[in-house]
Design an enzyme around this catalytic site. Structure first.
Site, mmCIF file in Angstrom:
data_model
loop_
_atom_site.group_PDB
_atom_site.id
_atom_site.type_symbol
_atom_site.label_atom_id
_atom_site.label_comp_id
_atom_site.label_asym_id
_atom_site.label_seq_id
_atom_site.Cartn_x
_atom_site.Cartn_y
_atom_site.Cartn_z
ATOM 1 N N LYS A 180 0.939 -1.064 -0.237
ATOM 2 C CA LYS A 180 -0.105 -0.011 -0.310
ATOM 3 C C LYS A 180 1.032 1.478 -0.246
ATOM 4 O O LYS A 180 1.319 1.389 1.126
ATOM 5 C CB LYS A 180 -1.171 0.671 1.265
ATOM 6 C CG LYS A 180 -1.963 1.255 0.865
ATOM 7 C CD LYS A 180 -2.370 1.943 2.268
ATOM 8 C CE LYS A 180 -1.408 3.137 2.844
ATOM 9 N NZ LYS A 180 -1.646 4.645 1.723
ATOM 10 N N GLU A 255 9.726 1.666 10.653
ATOM 11 C CA GLU A 255 10.501 2.096 10.485
ATOM 12 C C GLU A 255 10.431 4.348 10.451
ATOM 13 O O GLU A 255 9.436 4.093 9.719
ATOM 14 C CB GLU A 255 11.888 2.504 9.029
ATOM 15 C CG GLU A 255 12.818 0.948 9.126
ATOM 16 C CD GLU A 255 13.269 1.290 10.394
ATOM 17 O OE1 GLU A 255 13.363 1.909 10.850
ATOM 18 O OE2 GLU A 255 13.796 0.102 11.076
HETATM 19 P P1 NAD Z 1 2.097 7.853 7.576
HETATM 20 O O1 NAD Z 1 2.904 7.711 8.738
HETATM 21 O O2 NAD Z 1 1.435 9.619 7.475
HETATM 22 O O3 NAD Z 1 1.806 7.389 5.915
HETATM 23 C C1 NAD Z 1 2.461 5.772 6.200
HETATM 24 C C2 NAD Z 1 2.173 5.229 5.624
HETATM 25 O O4 NAD Z 1 0.711 4.626 6.572
HETATM 26 C C3 NAD Z 1 1.262 5.741 3.930
HETATM 27 O O5 NAD Z 1 0.518 4.612 2.887
HETATM 28 C C4 NAD Z 1 -0.369 5.958 4.985
HETATM 29 O O6 NAD Z 1 -1.318 5.891 4.713
HETATM 30 C C5 NAD Z 1 -0.212 5.211 5.779
HETATM 31 N N1 NAD Z 1 -0.857 5.123 6.620
HETATM 32 C C6 NAD Z 1 -1.549 6.162 7.245
HETATM 33 N N2 NAD Z 1 -2.536 6.330 8.506
HETATM 34 C C7 NAD Z 1 -2.758 4.515 8.705
HETATM 35 C C8 NAD Z 1 -3.421 3.357 9.752
HETATM 36 N N3 NAD Z 1 -3.996 4.291 10.616
HETATM 37 N N4 NAD Z 1 -3.340 2.310 9.269
HETATM 38 C C9 NAD Z 1 -2.607 1.310 8.343
HETATM 39 N N5 NAD Z 1 -1.096 2.634 7.694
HETATM 40 C C10 NAD Z 1 -1.667 3.891 7.662
HETATM 41 O O7 NAD Z 1 3.615 8.863 6.917
HETATM 42 P P2 NAD Z 1 4.252 10.152 5.844
HETATM 43 O O8 NAD Z 1 3.908 11.024 6.633
HETATM 44 O O9 NAD Z 1 3.767 9.398 4.518
HETATM 45 O O10 NAD Z 1 5.445 10.028 6.118
HETATM 46 C C11 NAD Z 1 6.750 10.734 6.476
HETATM 47 C C12 NAD Z 1 7.289 9.728 7.912
HETATM 48 O O11 NAD Z 1 8.258 8.883 7.510
HETATM 49 C C13 NAD Z 1 8.210 10.900 8.788
HETATM 50 O O12 NAD Z 1 8.302 10.175 9.962
HETATM 51 C C14 NAD Z 1 9.323 10.064 8.298
HETATM 52 O O13 NAD Z 1 10.313 9.956 9.173
HETATM 53 C C15 NAD Z 1 9.067 8.648 8.132
HETATM 54 N N6 NAD Z 1 10.228 7.749 7.288
HETATM 55 C C16 NAD Z 1 10.782 6.812 8.598
HETATM 56 C C17 NAD Z 1 11.850 6.135 7.640
HETATM 57 C C18 NAD Z 1 12.619 4.679 8.014
HETATM 58 O O14 NAD Z 1 13.139 4.229 7.165
HETATM 59 N N7 NAD Z 1 13.281 5.335 9.139
HETATM 60 C C19 NAD Z 1 11.871 6.418 5.872
HETATM 61 C C20 NAD Z 1 10.992 7.530 5.356
HETATM 62 C C21 NAD Z 1 10.108 7.399 5.930
#
Ligand code: NAD
Length: 488
Positions: A180, A255
């Site tokens: 997803k 992550e």
């Molecule tokens: P997000 O947590 O909003 O979304 C990530 C994914 O989770 C998306 O596909 C989203 O649709 C999905 N999601 C949202 N709500 C959900 C739920 N209730 N159940 C299941 N899935 C759900 O994050 P984002 O805004 O897309 O990305 C930014 C964040 O990602 C930042 O905090 C960044 O640090 C982190 N990030 C971490 C790494 C790493 O390897 N540590 C790498 C890249 C980004």
């Protein structure tokens, strides 16, 4: 910049077919450099679509998992070749959908190609060890088995590399997947999936279902036939996923965010430190989980370092990522735009002083985009919100300290522990930093962001559940150990 008029509607990939979401709903994906441009329409799927994809992945598993590692690797290699042939198209789509510069987008696509090639041989490497038995005539060894259907939930900031660095190991070890992608970057993710689909995976081995986190991500997390969830994204969502996975006994890997420091001592090459601190904090508009967000600098060299950083930040060319001279594009979405500007305001309200930037940019070609000035803030106390929480934007906090001991204390005094750098040419300082810093990835005289693809990737503390991604470390999450005892 011209606004493109031909807009494609993308579909889910389920059981080897491109199909509309059951409810036929779509969402537009827009260009953050010019929000009048629609990059594509993507499916708004529901739990029904997820269920179809999981069923397909479940029935594909017995055949796929029994194929030899070499045969599975052949398909990954073919996918790499197709992706390499389409690097320009995928990279341009990535820039138009998410905003990072074309050079960075190409780098990301080529990284994904390299990851596929790396894992294409992984199916022929060892997956266990022989352990001497205490019993006569006995062979004792371990072997690794795939888990089954694996759910992959990915963020928008690396919509090519992150899906691939989860999918490639999941597949080579014999799992089938349902992915997803983040809604904001789904067109790019679909173009990546087209390469994989055309490479010849049997139907059901790779599936992608597009939609919101609350519907599609949640349905994937809760599905009883999904044996494991690998998630990259925010801490808030990661925690929800962990609780749900734990409740039904599924394996999970998270992550998440970072608050990555660079420490600069009086023994540093200040020119190098300034250069790499600026690129670490401003490239991709600061939207990397490993981006530098705090520069912690000892007082003896603070003024000189600050000046060097300031001059470099002043020289940053902000604009549309498609233009060759752009160093920093827009932030990725309206949400990001509001969140980053609010974070800067919080920093100011708590007493931070903006040395440079801090405001939106809306002149000329930037009038219809989510552009924010590269921002330097000083007078930052380590307890302030802006020194503690992830901003995920082009914002660098400068923190002055008395010594390396204090720098380490400040660096570690946050809930995160993803990546961290030190700039010094003094060996004792290097060793002290390596021993005491709380981070999963550490660089000496290097930028805090990124790590080579064959090495473990991940953090400590709230940044990660510590099952590492990338390289051979990925085997730990995507397989389970069987311990075998054979008596003659
Ligand atoms: P997000 O947590 O909003 O979304 C990530 C994914 O989770 C998306 O596909 C989203 O649709 C999905 N999601 C949202 N709500 C959900 C739920 N209730 N159940 C299941 N899935 C759900 O994050 P984002 O805004 O897309 O990305 C930014 C964040 O990602 C930042 O905090 C960044 O640090 C982190 N990030 C971490 C790494 C790493 O390897 N540590 C790498 C890249 C980004």
């Amino acid at each position: 910049m011209t606004v493109k008029t031909e807009v494609k509607t993308y579909q889910n990939l389920i059981n080897g077919q491109w199909v509309d979401a059951q409810k036929q709903e779509v969402e537009k994906s827009i260009n953050p450099a010019d929000y009048r441009e629609i990059v594509g329409y993507v499916p708004l799927s529901t739990a029904e679509d997820v269920d179809m994809a999981v069923k397909a992945a479940k029935s594909a598993f017995p055949h796929w998992s029994k194929l030899s590692g070499g045969a599975r690797g052949d398909v990954l290699r073919k996918a790499a070749d197709l992706m390499e042939q389409r690097v320009n198209d995928i990279a341009e789509t990535l820039t138009r959908e998410m905003g990072k510069t074309l050079a960075e987008a190409k780098g990301e696509v080529m990284r994904a190609v390299a990851i596929l090639r790396y894992y294409s041989s992984e199916g022929m490497r060892s997956i266990g060890e022989v352990i001497p038995s205490n019993e006569e005539g006995t062979l004792l060894f371990t072997s690794r088995s795939p888990l089954g259907v694996v759910g992959l939930i990915t963020p928008w900031n690396f919509p090519v590399a992150i899906p691939i660095w989860k999918m490639a190991p999941a597949l080579i070890y014999g799992n089938t997947v349902v992915m997803k992608p983040a809604l904001e970057a789904t067109v790019t993710a679909m173009k990546v999936m087209e390469c994989l689909q055309e490479a010849g995976f049997p139907p059901g081995v790779i599936n992608v279902v597009s939609g919101s986190g609350s519907k599609v991500g949640n349905a994937l997390t809760e599905h009883p036939d999904v044996k494991a969830i690998s998630f990259t994204g925010s801490n808030q969502v990661g925690q929800l996923i962990a609780l749900k996975a734990l409740e039904r006994g599924a394996k999970y890997q998270l992550e998440m965010g970072g608050k990555n420091p660079v420490v600069v001592t009086q023994n540093a090459d200040l020119e190098l430190a300034a250069e790499l601190t600026v690129s670490g904090s401003m490239k991709s508009s600061g939207q990397k989980c490993t981006a530098t967000s705090r520069a912690i600098v000892v007082k003896e060299v603070y003024d000189e370092f600050r000046e060097k950083v300031l001059q470099k930040v002043k020289g940053i060319k902000v604009g549309n990522g498609l233009a060759a001279d752009t160093y920093m594009g827009p932030v990725a979405s309206q949400n990001q735009y509001h969140n980053v500007l609010a974070a800067i305001q919080k920093g100011i309200d708590e007493g931070g002083h903006v040395v440079w930037g801090g405001k939106p940019l809306d002149q000329d070609e930037m009038a219809y985009g989510y552009f924010i000035e590269p921002t330097l803030i000083e007078n930052v106390d380590p307890s302030m919100w802006i020194a503690q929480e992830e901003v995920f934007g082009p914002v660098l906090a400068l923190i002055k300290v008395d010594s390396l001991d204090e720098a380490l204390q400040v660096a570690n005094d946050v809930k995160y522990g993803l990546s961290a750098s030190i700039f010094t040419n003094h060996l004792n300082e290097v060793f002290q930093y390596l021993n005491e810093i709380e981070a999963g990835m550490i660089r000496v005289n290097g930028e805090s962001s990124g790590v080579e693809l064959q090495a473990p990737f991940g953090g400590v503390k709230a940044s990660s559940t510590q099952a590492r991604e990338q390289g051979r470390a990925a085997m730990e999450f995507f397989t389970t150990i069987k311990t075998v005892t054979i008596k003659a």
